[in-house]
Design a protein around this motif. Structure first.
Motif, mmCIF file in Angstrom:
data_model
loop_
_atom_site.group_PDB
_atom_site.id
_atom_site.type_symbol
_atom_site.label_atom_id
_atom_site.label_comp_id
_atom_site.label_asym_id
_atom_site.label_seq_id
_atom_site.Cartn_x
_atom_site.Cartn_y
_atom_site.Cartn_z
ATOM 1 N N TRP A 37 -85.909 42.324 52.262
ATOM 2 C CA TRP A 37 -84.943 41.657 51.392
ATOM 3 C C TRP A 37 -85.558 40.851 50.263
ATOM 4 N N THR A 38 -86.861 40.664 50.252
ATOM 5 C CA THR A 38 -87.469 40.001 49.086
ATOM 6 C C THR A 38 -87.345 40.906 47.859
ATOM 7 N N ALA A 39 -87.012 42.179 48.072
ATOM 8 C CA ALA A 39 -86.779 43.115 46.963
ATOM 9 C C ALA A 39 -85.285 43.273 46.657
ATOM 10 N N TRP A 40 -84.428 42.452 47.274
ATOM 11 C CA TRP A 40 -82.976 42.542 47.062
ATOM 12 C C TRP A 40 -82.650 42.346 45.587
ATOM 13 N N ASP A 41 -81.739 43.144 45.056
ATOM 14 C CA ASP A 41 -81.399 43.114 43.629
ATOM 15 C C ASP A 41 -80.390 42.032 43.247
ATOM 16 N N ASP A 71 -63.921 44.244 54.781
ATOM 17 C CA ASP A 71 -63.224 43.413 53.791
ATOM 18 C C ASP A 71 -64.038 42.178 53.407
ATOM 19 N N ARG A 72 -65.343 42.220 53.635
ATOM 20 C CA ARG A 72 -66.211 41.063 53.396
ATOM 21 C C ARG A 72 -67.354 41.438 52.455
ATOM 22 N N VAL A 73 -68.084 40.412 52.036
ATOM 23 C CA VAL A 73 -69.266 40.601 51.201
ATOM 24 C C VAL A 73 -70.457 40.003 51.940
ATOM 25 N N TYR A 74 -71.601 40.669 51.842
ATOM 26 C CA TYR A 74 -72.805 40.197 52.535
ATOM 27 C C TYR A 74 -73.985 40.153 51.585
ATOM 28 N N THR A 75 -74.859 39.208 51.861
ATOM 29 C CA THR A 75 -76.116 39.036 51.149
ATOM 30 C C THR A 75 -77.178 38.747 52.211
ATOM 31 N N PRO A 76 -78.453 38.801 51.847
ATOM 32 C CA PRO A 76 -79.487 38.470 52.836
ATOM 33 C C PRO A 76 -79.305 37.083 53.460
ATOM 34 N N HIS A 77 -79.076 36.070 52.634
ATOM 35 C CA HIS A 77 -78.905 34.717 53.187
ATOM 36 C C HIS A 77 -77.692 34.631 54.114
ATOM 37 N N LYS A 78 -76.616 35.293 53.730
ATOM 38 C CA LYS A 78 -75.408 35.254 54.561
ATOM 39 C C LYS A 78 -75.655 35.961 55.890
ATOM 40 N N ALA A 79 -76.367 37.070 55.865
ATOM 41 C CA ALA A 79 -76.670 37.788 57.107
ATOM 42 C C ALA A 79 -77.488 36.915 58.053
ATOM 43 N N ILE A 80 -78.506 36.249 57.538
ATOM 44 C CA ILE A 80 -79.335 35.378 58.374
ATOM 45 C C ILE A 80 -78.496 34.216 58.909
ATOM 46 N N ARG A 81 -77.683 33.633 58.045
ATOM 47 C CA ARG A 81 -76.812 32.524 58.461
ATOM 48 C C ARG A 81 -75.878 32.950 59.587
ATOM 49 N N TYR A 128 -74.316 42.187 60.612
ATOM 50 C CA TYR A 128 -74.507 41.433 59.373
ATOM 51 C C TYR A 128 -75.719 41.932 58.600
ATOM 52 N N ALA A 129 -76.805 42.150 59.309
ATOM 53 C CA ALA A 129 -78.017 42.648 58.653
ATOM 54 C C ALA A 129 -77.850 44.100 58.234
ATOM 55 N N ASP A 130 -77.216 44.899 59.082
ATOM 56 C CA ASP A 130 -76.988 46.295 58.739
ATOM 57 C C ASP A 130 -76.086 46.418 57.513
ATOM 58 N N ALA A 131 -75.171 45.475 57.335
ATOM 59 C CA ALA A 131 -74.308 45.494 56.159
ATOM 60 C C ALA A 131 -75.133 45.369 54.879
ATOM 61 N N VAL A 132 -76.161 44.534 54.918
ATOM 62 C CA VAL A 132 -77.052 44.385 53.757
ATOM 63 C C VAL A 132 -77.974 45.589 53.664
ATOM 64 N N GLY A 133 -78.457 46.059 54.809
ATOM 65 C CA GLY A 133 -79.331 47.225 54.854
ATOM 66 C C GLY A 133 -80.736 46.915 54.380
ATOM 67 N N LYS A 134 -81.481 47.964 54.118
ATOM 68 C CA LYS A 134 -82.848 47.833 53.608
ATOM 69 C C LYS A 134 -82.805 47.721 52.106
ATOM 70 N N ALA A 135 -83.572 46.794 51.575
ATOM 71 C CA ALA A 135 -83.717 46.712 50.123
ATOM 72 C C ALA A 135 -84.929 47.552 49.739
ATOM 73 N N SER A 136 -84.814 48.222 48.605
ATOM 74 C CA SER A 136 -85.935 49.075 48.194
ATOM 75 C C SER A 136 -86.621 48.530 46.964
ATOM 76 N N ALA A 166 -78.199 33.169 46.520
ATOM 77 C CA ALA A 166 -79.545 32.902 45.984
ATOM 78 C C ALA A 166 -80.483 34.071 46.256
ATOM 79 N N PRO A 167 -81.502 34.226 45.425
ATOM 80 C CA PRO A 167 -82.523 35.241 45.716
ATOM 81 C C PRO A 167 -83.146 34.980 47.088
ATOM 82 N N PHE A 168 -83.569 36.032 47.745
ATOM 83 C CA PHE A 168 -84.198 35.928 49.069
ATOM 84 C C PHE A 168 -85.699 36.058 48.862
ATOM 85 N N THR A 169 -86.393 34.953 49.005
ATOM 86 C CA THR A 169 -87.826 34.896 48.703
ATOM 87 C C THR A 169 -88.675 35.059 49.961
ATOM 88 N N GLN A 170 -89.980 35.136 49.765
ATOM 89 C CA GLN A 170 -90.901 35.194 50.897
ATOM 90 C C GLN A 170 -90.773 33.938 51.764
#
Length: 152
Positions: free
Chosen positions: A27-31, A39-49, A144-152, A88-92
């Motif tokens: 997810w550090t490569a998330w766009d 019916d929801r929206v997910y981001t890396p931070h939201k998945a971890i939360r 939650y994590a699968d909703a975000v998936g792998k970032a490339s 927010a961006p998902f950093t190292q």
């Protein structure tokens, strides 16, 4: 013995966290674009939360029931809310924090579950799922994590 009673609940929790962290490592490569799922929206931070909140919520339930208390109701906004912090961006550094947080929560779960007998796991006090079922339910947190998936 049923299939559920054969499953190691500690392994279910630690494997779920391992899966989430494997995805999070990309997810550090998330766009920066939130991902729609159902019916929801997910981001890396939201998945971890959400994974952390789910682990904390059910751990609080387990601990309360063990001492004969009524579990406190949760007041999470859950998946219905996407906060500014979620966008927010998902950093190292965020990945390092997520690894530390989720690995420790998984270890707490594994230690607690490992201290219970099979009878306590399967005939748990209070209302609700047995503690084994509760732990196996946590596997669903991969959603939650699968909703975000792998970032490339």
């Amino acid at each position: 013995m049923t299939d559920t009673q054969r499953e190691d609940p500690a392994e279910a929790v630690t494997a779920m966290v391992g899966h989430v962290l494997d995805l999070a490592a990309t997810w550090t490569a998330w766009d920066g674009r939130p991902v729609r799922a159902d019916d929801r929206v997910y981001t890396p931070h939201k998945a971890i939360r959400r994974v952390a909140d789910h682990l904390v919520d059910h751990l609080a339930e387990l601990e309360a029931r063990l001492v004969g208390e009524e579990p406190l109701p949760d007041h999470w906004h859950a998946s219905a809310t996407t906060t500014e912090a979620d966008l927010a961006p998902f950093t190292q550094d965020d990945l390092d924090e997520a690894r530390s947080r989720l690995t420790r929560l998984a270890r707490i779960w594994a230690n607690r579950l490992g201290a219970l007998t099979d009878d306590q796991l399967d005939r748990s006090p209070g209302e609700g799922w047995s503690f084994r079922e509760l732990a196996l339910h946590l596997r669903g947190s991969t959603y939650y994590a699968d909703a975000v998936g792998k970032a490339s």
